[in-house]
Scaffold this motif. Structure first.
Motif, PDB file in Angstrom:
ATOM      1  N   TRP A 116      44.289  18.467  60.081  1.00 57.02           N
ATOM      2  CA  TRP A 116      45.405  17.947  60.870  1.00 57.02           C
ATOM      3  C   TRP A 116      46.452  17.329  59.951  1.00 57.02           C
ATOM      4  O   TRP A 116      46.140  16.510  59.086  1.00 57.02           O
ATOM      5  CB  TRP A 116      44.895  16.909  61.868  1.00 57.02           C
ATOM      6  CG  TRP A 116      43.740  17.463  62.661  1.00 57.02           C
ATOM      7  CD1 TRP A 116      43.811  18.257  63.774  1.00 57.02           C
ATOM      8  CD2 TRP A 116      42.345  17.306  62.382  1.00 57.02           C
ATOM      9  NE1 TRP A 116      42.553  18.600  64.205  1.00 57.02           N
ATOM     10  CE2 TRP A 116      41.627  18.030  63.365  1.00 57.02           C
ATOM     11  CE3 TRP A 116      41.634  16.624  61.389  1.00 57.02           C
ATOM     12  CZ2 TRP A 116      40.247  18.085  63.390  1.00 57.02           C
ATOM     13  CZ3 TRP A 116      40.253  16.691  61.401  1.00 57.02           C
ATOM     14  CH2 TRP A 116      39.576  17.403  62.400  1.00 57.02           C
ATOM     15  N   VAL A 117      47.697  17.713  60.165  1.00 57.22           N
ATOM     16  CA  VAL A 117      48.826  17.190  59.407  1.00 57.22           C
ATOM     17  C   VAL A 117      49.647  16.316  60.354  1.00 57.22           C
ATOM     18  O   VAL A 117      50.138  16.801  61.384  1.00 57.22           O
ATOM     19  CB  VAL A 117      49.708  18.326  58.851  1.00 57.22           C
ATOM     20  CG1 VAL A 117      50.908  17.760  58.102  1.00 57.22           C
ATOM     21  CG2 VAL A 117      48.883  19.238  57.934  1.00 57.22           C
ATOM     22  N   LEU A 125      42.052  15.482  70.691  1.00 51.87           N
ATOM     23  CA  LEU A 125      43.005  14.390  70.631  1.00 51.87           C
ATOM     24  C   LEU A 125      43.759  14.387  69.298  1.00 51.87           C
ATOM     25  O   LEU A 125      44.949  14.074  69.242  1.00 51.87           O
ATOM     26  CB  LEU A 125      42.295  13.052  70.840  1.00 51.87           C
ATOM     27  CG  LEU A 125      41.828  12.783  72.268  1.00 51.87           C
ATOM     28  CD1 LEU A 125      41.030  11.485  72.339  1.00 51.87           C
ATOM     29  CD2 LEU A 125      43.012  12.726  73.225  1.00 51.87           C
ATOM     30  N   LYS A 126      43.071  14.743  68.213  1.00 54.84           N
ATOM     31  CA  LYS A 126      43.762  14.854  66.925  1.00 54.84           C
ATOM     32  C   LYS A 126      44.852  15.922  66.999  1.00 54.84           C
ATOM     33  O   LYS A 126      45.980  15.717  66.542  1.00 54.84           O
ATOM     34  CB  LYS A 126      42.764  15.186  65.814  1.00 54.84           C
ATOM     35  CG  LYS A 126      41.855  14.018  65.436  1.00 54.84           C
ATOM     36  CD  LYS A 126      40.823  14.454  64.415  1.00 54.84           C
ATOM     37  CE  LYS A 126      39.905  13.284  64.038  1.00 54.84           C
ATOM     38  NZ  LYS A 126      38.828  13.700  63.111  1.00 54.84           N
ATOM     39  N   GLY A 180      36.346  38.455  56.653  1.00 50.51           N
ATOM     40  CA  GLY A 180      37.451  37.851  55.943  1.00 50.51           C
ATOM     41  C   GLY A 180      37.964  36.605  56.655  1.00 50.51           C
ATOM     42  O   GLY A 180      37.696  36.382  57.842  1.00 50.51           O
ATOM     43  N   LEU A 181      38.714  35.792  55.926  1.00 50.96           N
ATOM     44  CA  LEU A 181      39.172  34.503  56.442  1.00 50.96           C
ATOM     45  C   LEU A 181      40.697  34.467  56.521  1.00 50.96           C
ATOM     46  O   LEU A 181      41.383  35.026  55.664  1.00 50.96           O
ATOM     47  CB  LEU A 181      38.691  33.368  55.541  1.00 50.96           C
ATOM     48  CG  LEU A 181      37.167  33.191  55.437  1.00 50.96           C
ATOM     49  CD1 LEU A 181      36.826  32.231  54.312  1.00 50.96           C
ATOM     50  CD2 LEU A 181      36.593  32.680  56.750  1.00 50.96           C
ATOM     51  N   VAL A 182      41.187  33.777  57.535  1.00 55.11           N
ATOM     52  CA  VAL A 182      42.623  33.600  57.681  1.00 55.11           C
ATOM     53  C   VAL A 182      42.918  32.130  57.942  1.00 55.11           C
ATOM     54  O   VAL A 182      42.199  31.462  58.689  1.00 55.11           O
ATOM     55  CB  VAL A 182      43.194  34.485  58.813  1.00 55.11           C
ATOM     56  CG1 VAL A 182      42.543  34.187  60.143  1.00 55.11           C
ATOM     57  CG2 VAL A 182      44.705  34.323  58.923  1.00 55.11           C
ATOM     58  N   CYS A 183      43.946  31.620  57.278  1.00 56.96           N
ATOM     59  CA  CYS A 183      44.432  30.269  57.526  1.00 56.96           C
ATOM     60  C   CYS A 183      45.687  30.381  58.385  1.00 56.96           C
ATOM     61  O   CYS A 183      46.676  31.006  57.975  1.00 56.96           O
ATOM     62  CB  CYS A 183      44.751  29.551  56.215  1.00 56.96           C
ATOM     63  SG  CYS A 183      45.462  27.896  56.450  1.00 56.96           S
ATOM     64  N   ILE A 184      45.636  29.787  59.569  1.00 57.02           N
ATOM     65  CA  ILE A 184      46.786  29.804  60.480  1.00 57.02           C
ATOM     66  C   ILE A 184      47.249  28.378  60.716  1.00 57.02           C
ATOM     67  O   ILE A 184      46.439  27.503  61.028  1.00 57.02           O
ATOM     68  CB  ILE A 184      46.435  30.476  61.825  1.00 57.02           C
ATOM     69  CG1 ILE A 184      46.003  31.928  61.601  1.00 57.02           C
ATOM     70  CG2 ILE A 184      47.630  30.419  62.776  1.00 57.02           C
ATOM     71  CD1 ILE A 184      45.623  32.659  62.878  1.00 57.02           C
ATOM     72  N   GLY A 185      48.539  28.146  60.552  1.00 54.28           N
ATOM     73  CA  GLY A 185      49.128  26.849  60.850  1.00 54.28           C
ATOM     74  C   GLY A 185      50.009  26.944  62.079  1.00 54.28           C
ATOM     75  O   GLY A 185      50.827  27.866  62.189  1.00 54.28           O
ATOM     76  N   THR A 199      48.686  21.708  63.000  1.00 51.76           N
ATOM     77  CA  THR A 199      47.241  21.880  62.867  1.00 51.76           C
ATOM     78  C   THR A 199      46.970  23.140  62.058  1.00 51.76           C
ATOM     79  O   THR A 199      47.565  24.190  62.316  1.00 51.76           O
ATOM     80  CB  THR A 199      46.558  22.001  64.246  1.00 51.76           C
ATOM     81  OG1 THR A 199      46.805  20.819  65.006  1.00 51.76           O
ATOM     82  CG2 THR A 199      45.050  22.181  64.088  1.00 51.76           C
ATOM     83  N   LEU A 200      46.096  23.006  61.054  1.00 54.53           N
ATOM     84  CA  LEU A 200      45.682  24.139  60.231  1.00 54.53           C
ATOM     85  C   LEU A 200      44.278  24.564  60.641  1.00 54.53           C
ATOM     86  O   LEU A 200      43.401  23.722  60.829  1.00 54.53           O
ATOM     87  CB  LEU A 200      45.670  23.760  58.754  1.00 54.53           C
ATOM     88  CG  LEU A 200      46.984  23.283  58.144  1.00 54.53           C
ATOM     89  CD1 LEU A 200      46.740  22.772  56.731  1.00 54.53           C
ATOM     90  CD2 LEU A 200      48.022  24.391  58.144  1.00 54.53           C
TER      91      LEU A 200
END
Length: 226
Positions: free
Chosen positions: A192-193, A210-211, A140-145, A218-219
């Protein structure tokens, strides 16, 4: 500060902030720092997937995922946030009050998860990551910010330098990445936000590290491999 006291204090803070957060939520998800999150998730998690929104706040991010065809259950520590979120409940969209250190769901009950700026507000981020791994299916996948170095809200952790107790466990994006990868996940993608005014041409030639160092947030997309 004990874990229990930390979470009681965090609940009180977000109960107090619920109305203010709610007043800005829609614009944040459509035009502000969170506008890229749902499109980023759509690149990786198939529509129809069952997703846990961990630290859902007033539930608007959960609603946005629901609009895109996901089945979503939001969880938040703040009861006032959940009260706001429940006004949006529909079939395949529901909300429960709960703690990321003891997520009230069965093992492997979700295809994926979203946790945006919520791990910072737990007393033990590693334990909360273990809880996320428990409820998400293998592969499974998770999006972490995670807030980046330029994010003004990081000031919530500043009082610790005056030896005061804080309830914000700030991490650098690269620290979160290492912590997650060391504990049963693989990084699949990153986004990157930046603050307003930063043009992509200024950052596109930079390394990921660096980004991350220039970001407001960062997501990450991580896949559970253990």
């Amino acid at each position: 500060m004990t874990r229990n006291q930390w979470h009681l204090n965090a609940k009180e803070k977000w109960d107090e902030n619920a109305a203010s957060w709610h007043s800005k939520s829609i614009s944040n998800w459509h035009e502000g720092s969170r506008k890229d999150i749902v499109p980023f998730i759509k690149l990786h998690i198939p529509k129809g997937s069952k997703i846990a929104d961990l630290g859902c706040g007033d539930g608007y991010g959960s609603f946005r995922l629901w609009e895109e065809g996901y089945s979503v259950t939001g969880i938040d520590l703040s009861q006032k946030m959940i009260d706001l979120a429940r006004k949006q409940e529909k079939e395949r969209l529901k909300f429960v009050q709960g703690d990321l250190s003891n997520i009230p769901f069965d093992e492997e009950s979700f295809d994926g998860a979203m946790a945006i700026n919520s791990l910072e507000w737990t007393s033990d981020p590693l334990h909360s990551l273990e809880e996320i791994r428990r409820i998400v299916k293998l592969k499974g996948l998770v999006c972490i910010g995670i807030l980046g170095p330029t994010a003004h809200p990081r000031k919530n952790a500043f009082p610790r330098l005056r030896r005061e107790e804080v309830i914000c466990n700030t991490m650098m994006p690269w620290e979160l990445e290492e912590l997650v990868v060391q504990n049963g996940w693989e990084k699949i993608d990153e986004h990157w936000v930046y603050k307003k005014g930063v043009k992509p041409s200024l950052t596109e030639s930079l390394s990921n590290e660096l980004k991350q160092s220039l970001t407001f947030m960062t997501l990450f997309i991580f896949q559970r491999i253990q």
